[in-house]
Design an enzyme around this catalytic site. Sequence first.
Site, short mmCIF file in Angstrom:
data_model
loop_
_atom_site.label_atom_id
_atom_site.label_comp_id
_atom_site.label_asym_id
_atom_site.label_seq_id
_atom_site.Cartn_x
_atom_site.Cartn_y
_atom_site.Cartn_z
N GLY A 14 0.78 -1.23 0.00
CA GLY A 14 0.00 0.00 0.00
C GLY A 14 0.82 1.28 0.00
CE LYS A 15 6.78 0.36 -1.51
NZ LYS A 15 6.36 -1.06 -1.45
CB THR A 16 1.42 3.07 -4.99
OG1 THR A 16 2.70 2.52 -5.33
CG2 THR A 16 0.95 3.98 -6.10
CB VAL A 17 -2.88 3.17 -1.77
CG1 VAL A 17 -4.15 3.76 -1.16
CG2 VAL A 17 -3.23 2.25 -2.93
CE LYS A 37 8.04 2.53 -8.07
NZ LYS A 37 7.64 1.84 -6.83
CD GLU A 102 5.46 3.85 -4.36
OE1 GLU A 102 4.58 4.59 -4.83
OE2 GLU A 102 5.36 2.61 -4.30
N GLY A 105 9.71 -1.64 -3.17
CA GLY A 105 9.85 -2.70 -2.19
C GLY A 105 10.10 -2.12 -0.80
N PRO A 186 -7.28 2.57 6.50
CG PRO A 186 -9.45 3.06 7.18
CD PRO A 186 -8.17 3.69 6.76
#
Length: 210
Positions: A14-17, A37, A102, A105, A186
Site C-alpha cells: 500500500g505504499k503507492t496508495v 517514482k 516512492e 519494495g 484502512p
Amino acid sequence: MRGLIVTGTDTGIGKTVLAAGLVGALAQSFGQARYWKPVQAGLAEETDSEAVARLVPGATIHAEAYRLVTPASPHLAARIDGVDIVAARLALPAGAGPIIVEGAGGALVPLSETRLYAEQFVVWGLPVVIVARTGLGTINHSLLTIEALRWRGVPIAGIAFVGPAEPESETIIATLGQVRRLGRLPILPDLTPVSLAAAMAEHFDLMDIL
Ligand SMILES: Nc1ncnc2c1ncn2[C@@H]1O[C@H](COP(=O)(O)OP(=O)(O)OP(=O)(O)O)[C@@H](O)[C@H]1O
Ligand SMILES: [Mg+2]
C-alpha cells in the site's frame, strides 16, 4: 516542507496508495504537490505513477528516471533490461510544491549493484515515511526497517499503517521503535479519489507529518 520519501516494510503493502493520499493531502495544504517514482520495474500492470494519477486527478507526476520492463528488484531489472542506473539521473526533480518520492519494495532493496535505496535516501535528504501492514509479522518488519534506516542516518518522519486496526502492534512499534505513528489507512473497499481523500482526512493529521 520540501517533501517526503515513502518506503515500506515490503512490496505490495500500500505504499503507492498511501503516497497518493499524501500527495492529495499536501496539495490541499500547499496548493500543489508532486509525485515521483524514480525507478519503475515492471510495466505490464498499471505503473505506480499511473495509479497516483488515477487516485489524485490533477497531481503533478514527474516522469520516472528509469522505466524497466522486468518486474524485479531494480538492480536485477536493470541488468536484464541492459540498463545502467546512474546516480546523476536520480537527482530530485525541481518543481513547485512538496514532492513525494516512492522507493521500490523496502529500504534495503538494491537500487543498483552498488547502492541500496536507504543509501539513496541519504543523498535525497528528505525525511522518510515508513508504510507498514498492520497484520501478523509487522512488528518485526517494522522494527527492522526502522533500525536499518537509523543505522544509515536516514531521518524518519514516522510510520503509517495500512490495514485493519491492530492497536497493540501499532503502539509497540511506535514505542520500541521510537517513531511517530502518523496514522492508519484502512482498506477501502471502493478505492477512489474521493474515498482516499476522505480516509486521509479522517485518519491522518497532516500537522503530525509536517
Ligand atoms: N488502503 C487501501 N484500500 C484499498 N486497496 C488498497 C489499499 N492500499 C493498497 N491497496 C491495493 O493493494 C494493492 C497494492 O498496493 P500498492 O500498489 O499501493 O502497494 P505498494 O506497496 O506500492 O507496492 P509496490 O511495492 O509494488 O510499489 C493495489 O492493488 C492497491 O490498490
Ligand atoms: Mg508502489
